[in-house]
Design a protein around this motif. Structure first.
Motif, PDB file in Angstrom:
ATOM      1  N   THR A  34      -3.453  -5.967  12.136  1.00 43.67           N
ATOM      2  CA  THR A  34      -3.431  -6.169  10.685  1.00 43.67           C
ATOM      3  C   THR A  34      -3.249  -7.648  10.355  1.00 43.67           C
ATOM      4  O   THR A  34      -3.988  -8.219   9.547  1.00 43.67           O
ATOM      5  CB  THR A  34      -2.291  -5.356  10.049  1.00 43.67           C
ATOM      6  OG1 THR A  34      -2.428  -3.995  10.446  1.00 43.67           O
ATOM      7  CG2 THR A  34      -2.321  -5.437   8.539  1.00 43.67           C
ATOM      8  N   LEU A  35      -2.279  -8.269  11.039  1.00 40.33           N
ATOM      9  CA  LEU A  35      -1.993  -9.682  10.789  1.00 40.33           C
ATOM     10  C   LEU A  35      -3.203 -10.553  11.124  1.00 40.33           C
ATOM     11  O   LEU A  35      -3.612 -11.411  10.337  1.00 40.33           O
ATOM     12  CB  LEU A  35      -0.778 -10.102  11.633  1.00 40.33           C
ATOM     13  CG  LEU A  35      -0.151 -11.431  11.246  1.00 40.33           C
ATOM     14  CD1 LEU A  35       0.509 -11.303   9.885  1.00 40.33           C
ATOM     15  CD2 LEU A  35       0.873 -11.864  12.291  1.00 40.33           C
ATOM     16  N   LEU A  36      -3.793 -10.307  12.299  1.00 42.30           N
ATOM     17  CA  LEU A  36      -4.955 -11.085  12.736  1.00 42.30           C
ATOM     18  C   LEU A  36      -6.084 -10.989  11.713  1.00 42.30           C
ATOM     19  O   LEU A  36      -6.673 -11.998  11.310  1.00 42.30           O
ATOM     20  CB  LEU A  36      -5.425 -10.562  14.105  1.00 42.30           C
ATOM     21  CG  LEU A  36      -6.697 -11.184  14.667  1.00 42.30           C
ATOM     22  CD1 LEU A  36      -6.453 -12.645  15.023  1.00 42.30           C
ATOM     23  CD2 LEU A  36      -7.190 -10.422  15.904  1.00 42.30           C
ATOM     24  N   VAL A  37      -6.354  -9.765  11.272  1.00 46.63           N
ATOM     25  CA  VAL A  37      -7.454  -9.542  10.325  1.00 46.63           C
ATOM     26  C   VAL A  37      -7.172 -10.255   9.002  1.00 46.63           C
ATOM     27  O   VAL A  37      -8.054 -10.918   8.451  1.00 46.63           O
ATOM     28  CB  VAL A  37      -7.666  -8.031  10.093  1.00 46.63           C
ATOM     29  CG1 VAL A  37      -8.576  -7.791   8.905  1.00 46.63           C
ATOM     30  CG2 VAL A  37      -8.240  -7.392  11.336  1.00 46.63           C
ATOM     31  N   ILE A  38      -5.934 -10.138   8.517  1.00 46.21           N
ATOM     32  CA  ILE A  38      -5.610 -10.758   7.232  1.00 46.21           C
ATOM     33  C   ILE A  38      -5.729 -12.281   7.338  1.00 46.21           C
ATOM     34  O   ILE A  38      -6.283 -12.936   6.445  1.00 46.21           O
ATOM     35  CB  ILE A  38      -4.196 -10.348   6.762  1.00 46.21           C
ATOM     36  CG1 ILE A  38      -4.151  -8.850   6.438  1.00 46.21           C
ATOM     37  CG2 ILE A  38      -3.760 -11.143   5.538  1.00 46.21           C
ATOM     38  CD1 ILE A  38      -5.018  -8.436   5.283  1.00 46.21           C
ATOM     39  N   VAL A  39      -5.243 -12.868   8.459  1.00 43.96           N
ATOM     40  CA  VAL A  39      -5.316 -14.325   8.617  1.00 43.96           C
ATOM     41  C   VAL A  39      -6.771 -14.787   8.675  1.00 43.96           C
ATOM     42  O   VAL A  39      -7.180 -15.700   7.951  1.00 43.96           O
ATOM     43  CB  VAL A  39      -4.540 -14.777   9.878  1.00 43.96           C
ATOM     44  CG1 VAL A  39      -4.842 -16.229  10.206  1.00 43.96           C
ATOM     45  CG2 VAL A  39      -3.043 -14.579   9.673  1.00 43.96           C
ATOM     46  N   LEU A  99     -14.008  -5.578   5.542  1.00 46.64           N
ATOM     47  CA  LEU A  99     -13.290  -4.763   4.563  1.00 46.64           C
ATOM     48  C   LEU A  99     -12.301  -5.594   3.745  1.00 46.64           C
ATOM     49  O   LEU A  99     -12.113  -5.374   2.545  1.00 46.64           O
ATOM     50  CB  LEU A  99     -12.535  -3.656   5.308  1.00 46.64           C
ATOM     51  CG  LEU A  99     -11.768  -2.620   4.508  1.00 46.64           C
ATOM     52  CD1 LEU A  99     -12.731  -1.618   3.909  1.00 46.64           C
ATOM     53  CD2 LEU A  99     -10.756  -1.903   5.388  1.00 46.64           C
ATOM     54  N   ALA A 100     -11.657  -6.584   4.407  1.00 48.09           N
ATOM     55  CA  ALA A 100     -10.561  -7.317   3.759  1.00 48.09           C
ATOM     56  C   ALA A 100     -11.057  -8.481   2.899  1.00 48.09           C
ATOM     57  O   ALA A 100     -10.353  -8.905   1.982  1.00 48.09           O
ATOM     58  CB  ALA A 100      -9.579  -7.828   4.817  1.00 48.09           C
ATOM     59  N   ILE A 101     -12.246  -9.014   3.199  1.00 49.27           N
ATOM     60  CA  ILE A 101     -12.710 -10.187   2.462  1.00 49.27           C
ATOM     61  C   ILE A 101     -12.869  -9.938   0.953  1.00 49.27           C
ATOM     62  O   ILE A 101     -12.354 -10.732   0.154  1.00 49.27           O
ATOM     63  CB  ILE A 101     -13.993 -10.780   3.100  1.00 49.27           C
ATOM     64  CG1 ILE A 101     -13.594 -11.542   4.365  1.00 49.27           C
ATOM     65  CG2 ILE A 101     -14.737 -11.692   2.136  1.00 49.27           C
ATOM     66  CD1 ILE A 101     -14.754 -12.176   5.100  1.00 49.27           C
ATOM     67  N   PRO A 102     -13.545  -8.849   0.515  1.00 49.13           N
ATOM     68  CA  PRO A 102     -13.736  -8.691  -0.937  1.00 49.13           C
ATOM     69  C   PRO A 102     -12.455  -8.706  -1.774  1.00 49.13           C
ATOM     70  O   PRO A 102     -12.403  -9.459  -2.753  1.00 49.13           O
ATOM     71  CB  PRO A 102     -14.491  -7.370  -1.046  1.00 49.13           C
ATOM     72  CG  PRO A 102     -15.176  -7.217   0.250  1.00 49.13           C
ATOM     73  CD  PRO A 102     -14.274  -7.821   1.271  1.00 49.13           C
ATOM     74  N   PRO A 103     -11.398  -7.921  -1.416  1.00 53.79           N
ATOM     75  CA  PRO A 103     -10.203  -8.008  -2.262  1.00 53.79           C
ATOM     76  C   PRO A 103      -9.534  -9.383  -2.242  1.00 53.79           C
ATOM     77  O   PRO A 103      -9.018  -9.830  -3.275  1.00 53.79           O
ATOM     78  CB  PRO A 103      -9.257  -6.931  -1.697  1.00 53.79           C
ATOM     79  CG  PRO A 103      -9.811  -6.533  -0.388  1.00 53.79           C
ATOM     80  CD  PRO A 103     -11.262  -6.843  -0.416  1.00 53.79           C
ATOM     81  N   LEU A 104      -9.565 -10.070  -1.086  1.00 58.17           N
ATOM     82  CA  LEU A 104      -8.970 -11.407  -1.007  1.00 58.17           C
ATOM     83  C   LEU A 104      -9.757 -12.392  -1.861  1.00 58.17           C
ATOM     84  O   LEU A 104      -9.189 -13.212  -2.592  1.00 58.17           O
ATOM     85  CB  LEU A 104      -8.947 -11.895   0.442  1.00 58.17           C
ATOM     86  CG  LEU A 104      -7.900 -11.244   1.343  1.00 58.17           C
ATOM     87  CD1 LEU A 104      -8.138 -11.621   2.791  1.00 58.17           C
ATOM     88  CD2 LEU A 104      -6.512 -11.671   0.909  1.00 58.17           C
ATOM     89  N   SER A 152      -3.669  -5.625  -1.717  1.00 61.38           N
ATOM     90  CA  SER A 152      -4.625  -4.515  -1.602  1.00 61.38           C
ATOM     91  C   SER A 152      -5.445  -4.642  -0.326  1.00 61.38           C
ATOM     92  O   SER A 152      -5.792  -3.632   0.281  1.00 61.38           O
ATOM     93  CB  SER A 152      -5.486  -4.357  -2.854  1.00 61.38           C
ATOM     94  OG  SER A 152      -6.366  -5.421  -2.979  1.00 61.38           O
ATOM     95  N   ALA A 153      -5.715  -5.880   0.119  1.00 65.91           N
ATOM     96  CA  ALA A 153      -6.422  -6.043   1.398  1.00 65.91           C
ATOM     97  C   ALA A 153      -5.566  -5.519   2.543  1.00 65.91           C
ATOM     98  O   ALA A 153      -6.046  -4.770   3.397  1.00 65.91           O
ATOM     99  CB  ALA A 153      -6.762  -7.513   1.619  1.00 65.91           C
ATOM    100  N   ALA A 154      -4.275  -5.886   2.546  1.00 62.61           N
ATOM    101  CA  ALA A 154      -3.394  -5.481   3.648  1.00 62.61           C
ATOM    102  C   ALA A 154      -3.261  -3.959   3.708  1.00 62.61           C
ATOM    103  O   ALA A 154      -3.269  -3.370   4.794  1.00 62.61           O
ATOM    104  CB  ALA A 154      -2.021  -6.124   3.489  1.00 62.61           C
ATOM    105  N   LEU A 155      -3.168  -3.308   2.541  1.00 61.60           N
ATOM    106  CA  LEU A 155      -3.041  -1.848   2.534  1.00 61.60           C
ATOM    107  C   LEU A 155      -4.291  -1.186   3.082  1.00 61.60           C
ATOM    108  O   LEU A 155      -4.228  -0.232   3.857  1.00 61.60           O
ATOM    109  CB  LEU A 155      -2.759  -1.347   1.115  1.00 61.60           C
ATOM    110  CG  LEU A 155      -1.353  -1.652   0.607  1.00 61.60           C
ATOM    111  CD1 LEU A 155      -1.197  -1.215  -0.827  1.00 61.60           C
ATOM    112  CD2 LEU A 155      -0.319  -0.958   1.482  1.00 61.60           C
ATOM    113  N   GLN A 156      -5.453  -1.701   2.693  1.00 61.47           N
ATOM    114  CA  GLN A 156      -6.696  -1.131   3.208  1.00 61.47           C
ATOM    115  C   GLN A 156      -6.811  -1.340   4.701  1.00 61.47           C
ATOM    116  O   GLN A 156      -7.277  -0.473   5.434  1.00 61.47           O
ATOM    117  CB  GLN A 156      -7.900  -1.773   2.516  1.00 61.47           C
ATOM    118  CG  GLN A 156      -8.128  -1.236   1.127  1.00 61.47           C
ATOM    119  CD  GLN A 156      -9.384  -1.824   0.517  1.00 61.47           C
ATOM    120  OE1 GLN A 156     -10.389  -1.973   1.182  1.00 61.47           O
ATOM    121  NE2 GLN A 156      -9.319  -2.177  -0.739  1.00 61.47           N
ATOM    122  N   VAL A 157      -6.377  -2.516   5.166  1.00 58.13           N
ATOM    123  CA  VAL A 157      -6.478  -2.810   6.594  1.00 58.13           C
ATOM    124  C   VAL A 157      -5.527  -1.915   7.383  1.00 58.13           C
ATOM    125  O   VAL A 157      -5.925  -1.290   8.371  1.00 58.13           O
ATOM    126  CB  VAL A 157      -6.217  -4.300   6.878  1.00 58.13           C
ATOM    127  CG1 VAL A 157      -6.103  -4.551   8.371  1.00 58.13           C
ATOM    128  CG2 VAL A 157      -7.335  -5.141   6.299  1.00 58.13           C
TER     129      VAL A 157
END
Lengths: 221, 213
Positions: A34-39, A99-104, A152-157
């Motif tokens: 999760t952390l890797l993806v968010i970063v 998945l995470a890019i659009p909300p960020l 919202s990105a973190a929750l989806q991830v």
């Protein structure tokens, strides 16, 4: 109710956490992915969102993109990439970044966009450079909305990392799919409850941060 | 491409199965959100409670919810009711807030005017407040529609028939065309339903077009 107590027994059994296929390791993997993806996605999406918000260029593209991305099924993307790239981590990581890019992006862009025109004009009139306006005025004021996007990105991830195990990576999806395959409902349920708990804790923590980051003395955008 | 052409009946069947899971969830979340959203809008304490609860609901991961829900509902894990219920909950998470915000945005002058004309609370709600809330409701329902259609595919890993089964089957048998076809169909279905909701919202608010013209 019987299943709940079995799941609870499984969750609280020390062997579950320290055995060969330790739950502690799965939980750590889940958080690390999760952390890797968010970063990674933040490094791509936030500068882009700030640029779009500051210059106003590509605004429509951002809106259309974040709407369209919702329609892409993660399970389809992850299985397709896994067939192509092989089992393991790369396929789920790429899927999750997509998945995470659009909300960020939406959070970064809409935060800057919500800063009133008079505020940036006043900064410009004081002789601030465009870079200073962005970094000293727009970004601090927009942190609340940005954190909304991060949340919202973190929750989806966290939710979708479950699918990583389907294509051979780790995370809390492992015990869930193992339980599904071996008809071990207690294990499936235990893993599910743990993931739900993790998501709820994350939601509470991130919404707390969202409240803290707003600069003192400013109103919510 | 050959795989797709040889399996058109299967694709069609999966598409219909997908629709029978997604459509009830979308419709139910709208129908249930109207009374709940009204309560949230009308009473302050319930607003806080409902918005917090549905917000938490939104945070719950889908696959674990598919696993936990059967125990609460007494259904089987591969029951379609189970998936429809889970998706309805996600829809509600967004729609309750949408309804309550939309009702709150109806201008007080309009509500007062209706009251002055002798409208009771019941008629005022159905003939004045709800119709005026339709544009905001449509916007919320469009988001719910697209994300529901996409979320249905997750149930494929549990073995439920939908377009999601094309992903798991294509993955296990190593047929990328099958996965790709499933993805395209999911996106197309989402876009078609989205357009339908948008059209319906427009059709139900003829006065908006009259104002623009």
């Amino acid at each position: 109710m019987n299943y709940f107590s079995e799941a609870w027994t499984w969750l609280t059994d020390p062997l579950t956490w320290t055995g060969a296929d330790a739950l502690a390791a799965r939980l750590t993997e889940h958080l690390l992915y999760t952390l890797l993806v968010i970063v990674v996605s933040a490094l791509i999406a936030i500068p882009l969102g700030w640029w779009v918000g500051h210059t106003g260029r590509g605004r429509n593209a951002v809106v259309v993109l974040s709407g369209a991305a919702r329609a892409i099924p993660s399970l389809g993307l992850v299985t397709l990439l896994a067939l192509w790239m092989g089992l393991g981590l790369p396929a789920p990581i790429i899927t999750l970044v997509v998945l995470a890019i659009p909300p960020l992006l939406a959070g970064a862009y809409s935060g800057i966009d919500a800063v009133p025109r008079e505020v940036t004009d006043a900064a410009r009139a004081q002789g601030m450079s465009e870079w200073q306006i962005l970094m000293k005025v727009e970004v601090p004021l927009s942190l609340g909305l940005l954190m909304g996007g991060v949340r919202s990105a973190a929750l989806q991830v966290v939710s979708t990392v479950m699918l990583a195990a389907y294509v051979g990576a780790g995370g809390l999806g492992r015990p869930l799919f193992l339980g599904l395959k071996t008809q071990d409902y207690a294990m499936m349920l235990g893993a599910s409850i743990l993931t739900v708990g993790l998501a709820l804790v994350l939601d509470v923590v991130l919404s707390g941060i969202q409240r803290i980051v707003r600069p003192r003395g400013t109103a919510a955008l | 491409m050959t795989w797709i052409l040889n399996n058109l009946p299967l694709l069609w069947q999966r598409l219909l199965e997908h629709l029978t899971l997604a459509a009830p969830a979308i419709v139910l979340s709208l129908l249930l959100a109207i009374p709940l959203g009204w309560i949230a809008y009308r009473y302050r304490l319930s607003r806080w409670l409902l918005v917090t609860l549905t917000g938490l609901l939104y945070a719950i991961p889908s696959l674990p919810l598919f696993v936990v829900l059967p125990l609460i509902l007494g259904t089987g894990i591969r029951d379609s009711i189970n998936v429809v219920a889970a998706l309805t909950l996600y829809g509600l998470a967004l729609m309750v807030r949408s309804v309550s915000d939309a009702l709150a945005a109806v201008p007080a002058v309009v509500v007062d005017a209706a009251q002055a004309q002798g409208f009771g609370a019941w008629r005022r709600f159905w003939q004045v407040e709800l119709p005026l809330a339709i544009p905001a409701l449509t916007a919320g329902l469009r988001v719910v529609t697209v994300s529901t259609v996409s979320l249905v595919t997750v149930s494929g890993v549990l073995g439920l028939p939908s377009l999601g089964l094309l992903f798991t089957d294509g993955f296990q048998r190593g047929i990328p065309e099958e996965i790709l076809a499933g993805m395209v169909l999911t996106v197309v279905l989402a876009l078609v339903l989205d357009a339908l909701v948008a059209l319906l919202g427009r059709a139900l608010t003829p006065w908006r077009r009259a104002v623009k013209a």
